[in-house]
Design an enzyme around this catalytic site. Structure first.
Site, mmCIF file in Angstrom:
data_model
loop_
_atom_site.group_PDB
_atom_site.id
_atom_site.type_symbol
_atom_site.label_atom_id
_atom_site.label_comp_id
_atom_site.label_asym_id
_atom_site.label_seq_id
_atom_site.Cartn_x
_atom_site.Cartn_y
_atom_site.Cartn_z
ATOM 1 N N HIS A 77 6.619 34.683 150.475
ATOM 2 C CA HIS A 77 6.358 35.543 151.653
ATOM 3 C C HIS A 77 4.820 35.824 151.874
ATOM 4 O O HIS A 77 4.271 36.593 151.259
ATOM 5 C CB HIS A 77 6.847 37.109 151.860
ATOM 6 C CG HIS A 77 8.419 36.995 151.434
ATOM 7 N ND1 HIS A 77 9.333 36.775 152.628
ATOM 8 C CD2 HIS A 77 9.302 37.403 150.458
ATOM 9 C CE1 HIS A 77 10.585 36.894 152.076
ATOM 10 N NE2 HIS A 77 10.474 37.387 150.969
ATOM 11 N N ASN A 82 14.498 34.895 140.307
ATOM 12 C CA ASN A 82 13.733 35.123 141.658
ATOM 13 C C ASN A 82 12.845 36.152 141.862
ATOM 14 O O ASN A 82 13.295 37.410 141.580
ATOM 15 C CB ASN A 82 14.727 35.050 142.737
ATOM 16 C CG ASN A 82 14.458 34.645 144.050
ATOM 17 O OD1 ASN A 82 13.554 33.870 144.584
ATOM 18 N ND2 ASN A 82 14.711 35.906 144.989
ATOM 19 N N GLU A 140 13.537 40.280 141.072
ATOM 20 C CA GLU A 140 12.368 41.142 141.286
ATOM 21 C C GLU A 140 12.470 42.120 140.189
ATOM 22 O O GLU A 140 12.313 43.360 140.402
ATOM 23 C CB GLU A 140 12.509 41.817 142.582
ATOM 24 C CG GLU A 140 12.372 40.781 143.946
ATOM 25 C CD GLU A 140 12.673 41.621 145.092
ATOM 26 O OE1 GLU A 140 12.690 42.687 145.382
ATOM 27 O OE2 GLU A 140 12.615 40.813 145.964
ATOM 28 N N ASP A 155 8.249 32.620 154.299
ATOM 29 C CA ASP A 155 7.856 32.971 155.718
ATOM 30 C C ASP A 155 6.310 33.060 155.720
ATOM 31 O O ASP A 155 5.750 33.496 154.737
ATOM 32 C CB ASP A 155 8.610 34.059 156.269
ATOM 33 C CG ASP A 155 8.725 35.331 155.337
ATOM 34 O OD1 ASP A 155 7.879 35.562 154.525
ATOM 35 O OD2 ASP A 155 9.710 36.185 155.529
ATOM 36 N N GLU A 200 12.249 32.185 149.810
ATOM 37 C CA GLU A 200 12.239 33.189 150.993
ATOM 38 C C GLU A 200 10.947 32.808 151.909
ATOM 39 O O GLU A 200 10.533 33.796 152.319
ATOM 40 C CB GLU A 200 12.251 34.177 150.231
ATOM 41 C CG GLU A 200 13.555 34.677 149.523
ATOM 42 C CD GLU A 200 13.554 36.228 149.040
ATOM 43 O OE1 GLU A 200 12.963 36.954 149.590
ATOM 44 O OE2 GLU A 200 14.433 36.469 148.149
HETATM 45 O O1 9MR Z 1 15.610 40.265 154.691
HETATM 46 C C1 9MR Z 1 16.356 41.161 153.976
HETATM 47 C C2 9MR Z 1 16.339 42.453 155.123
HETATM 48 O O2 9MR Z 1 17.332 41.917 155.992
HETATM 49 C C3 9MR Z 1 16.697 43.718 154.285
HETATM 50 O O3 9MR Z 1 16.897 44.844 155.050
HETATM 51 C C4 9MR Z 1 16.116 43.937 152.996
HETATM 52 C C5 9MR Z 1 16.595 44.851 152.264
HETATM 53 O O4 9MR Z 1 15.861 45.067 150.999
HETATM 54 O O5 9MR Z 1 16.014 42.671 152.261
HETATM 55 C C6 9MR Z 1 15.592 41.527 152.714
HETATM 56 O O6 9MR Z 1 15.630 40.186 152.007
HETATM 57 C C7 9MR Z 1 14.798 40.651 150.956
HETATM 58 C C8 9MR Z 1 15.363 39.758 149.866
HETATM 59 O O7 9MR Z 1 16.621 40.207 149.828
HETATM 60 C C9 9MR Z 1 14.580 40.073 148.613
HETATM 61 N N1 9MR Z 1 13.235 39.531 148.648
HETATM 62 C C10 9MR Z 1 12.548 40.173 149.739
HETATM 63 C C11 9MR Z 1 13.362 40.089 150.886
HETATM 64 C C12 9MR Z 1 12.684 40.461 152.225
HETATM 65 O O8 9MR Z 1 12.283 41.794 152.159
#
Ligand code: 9MR
Length: 445
Positions: free
Chosen positions: A233, A197, A155, A264, A262
């Site tokens: 997402h 990513n 990101e 969903d 990722e």
């Molecule tokens: O799913 C993850 C969640 O449990 C955490 O609280 C969050 C914190 O930043 O991160 C989520 O996963 C993220 C991933 O690491 C990067 N892309 C976005 C995902 C969803 O927020």
């Protein structure tokens, strides 16, 4: 390759309970992972270490998925909470378990502006750059040889139309921070595929154009990069883009793998199912789209739980989206019209038992997963018990869709005791040591 054995039995063990090799073409794959494997791809999920003791969760994980991504356990705040002091416990649990189960691991994420430990958030300049390089080195070295693909940088581009890098403490150390992270990761773990990513890069837009330009430049200059991850997402505000496949393809055409990392999709029912199918179809249409990861197992496991964006409901039941994905992958839930083997045909030595059991065993050195199909006889079942002989020295560690198992005796779960006459249900268990080789014995209750 694991060996797949099918043991056909009914009632007591007889010499007729032959062990035969199942020809893969004899039956449609019945799990996401197996179906994706037939298409040359993995099908993965994000995993949270603290949920692994939940047998419904781990049962689905073992059964359906061929890759795992630690959801939070490999992030900087988790792995280096104090500068220079590394903490790999939760991530190790996920990685070791995945390897024991023959699943790939996606490492997530080495360098990211978010989920940094507070000591890193407070660094800048050379001190932060050095800390980042040390972090990448230490974490990638710890997992050297165990990771299929690393999200080396996550990101790093801004949202909106600017096409600019995201402002962050890492970006302020100099524009070359991304390529330095990639070179550092390659040196630490030469066998892992190294990915960039991001999200909102799933279609062609200013942000994905900027990532594309960076990747093209990296390839031209020999900066080591092997893959681009598209988080995917999706919801009403951020729908599946019409040019998703075209966007995946243009990155693949740069000469690297693309992965859906990722996935969903918020929604429910047929609409959600159709969108999932379309996402899978796009990946299958791109030769170098070599894997799909969903961001959690059950809706209740999701970071967006209220949007019910995953393939299993909160109780672990497959949703219409699950069936759509399985079908899109070429799998199915049908059983072969003629049982394998055709001769000798299984016959129950105890017709009064009221049910029969068919066992499919995945075994590897040190462990096994067994899927058991319970089929009712001429009378509907209101409950069932299946006995399996666990070899001495082996242990059942996990059971799903049934209770018990430690002693080799499994009883239906609350929801699958009733089976119509001639109908069937499945349960499974996992264990350590050698796999059960004998015939299971099914008894109606
Ligand atoms: O799913 C993850 C969640 O449990 C955490 O609280 C969050 C914190 O930043 O991160 C989520 O996963 C993220 C991933 O690491 C990067 N892309 C976005 C995902 C969803 O927020």
């Amino acid at each position: 390759m694991r060996r797949t054995l099918v043991l056909l039995t009914a009632g007591a063990v007889t010499a007729a309970a032959a062990v035969v090799a199942l020809s893969p073409s004899a039956n449609a794959a019945t799990t996401l992972g197996a179906a994706a494997a037939e298409k040359g791809r993995y099908f993965g999920t994000a995993v949270a270490a603290y949920k692994l003791s939940d047998s419904v969760y781990s049962g689905i994980l073992n059964r359906e998925f061929t890759s795992v991504t630690p959801e939070n356990e490999m992030k900087w705040d988790a792995t280096e909470p104090t500068q220079g002091t590394f903490s790999f416990g939760s991530a190790d649990t996920i990685v070791n378990r995945a390897i024991a189960n023959g699943q790939k691991v996606r490492g997530h994420a080495l360098a990211w502006h978010s989920q940094q430990p507070s000591w890193a958030e407070n660094l800048s300049g050379t001190a932060l750059r050095n800390a980042m390089v040390n972090h990448v080195t230490q974490v990638a070295t710890h997992y050297r040889g165990k990771i299929d693909s690393w999200d080396v940088v996550n990101e790093a581009f801004a949202d909106g139309g600017s096409g600019a890098r995201r402002d962050s403490n890492l970006q302020r150390t100099g524009n070359d921070w991304i390529e330095v992270a990639f070179r550092t990761a390659r040196a630490a773990d030469p066998a892992a595929k190294l990915c960039y990513n991001d999200y909102n890069t799933d279609g062609q837009n200013a942000k994905s154009n900027a990532v594309y330009a960076m990747v093209r430049d990296f390839k031209a200059r020999g900066v080591p990069i092997d893959c681009v991850g598209f988080q995917s997402h999706f919801n009403a505000q951020s729908p599946l883009p019409a040019d998703y496949q075209a966007n995946l393809q243009r990155f693949a055409d740069l000469g690297l793998d693309v992965q859906i990392t990722e996935l969903d999709i918020e929604g429910s029912g047929a609409t959600q199912a159709a969108t999932y199918a379309a996402a899978v179809r796009a990946c299958l249409a791109v030769t170098r789209c070599n894997g799909i990861t969903v961001w959690g197992i059950r809706d209740t496991d999701s970071w967006r739980a209220s949007g019910t964006p995953l393939l299993f409901d909160g109780s672990g039941n497959p949703k219409p989206a699950y069936a759509a994905v399985l079908t899109e992958l070429g799998g199915g839930t049908t059983t072969p019209s003629s049982p394998v083997p055709s001769s000798p045909s299984p016959s129950s030595s105890n017709p009064a038992a009221g049910c029969t059991a068919t066992t499919s065993v995945n075994a590897w050195t040190g462990g096994f997963v067994v899927t058991v199909k319970v089929t009712a006889g001429a009378t509907a079942l209101t409950g069932w018990t299946v006995g399996v002989t666990v070899p001495s020295g082996s242990a059942v560690t996990n059971t799903w869709n049934a209770t018990g198992g430690a002693s080799g005796t499994f009883t239906n779960a609350a929801w699958n005791g009733r089976v119509a006459a001639g109908g069937s249900t499945e349960f499974g268990f996992q264990g350590t040591g050698g796999a059960p080789a004998g015939a299971p014995v099914c008894t109606a209750r």
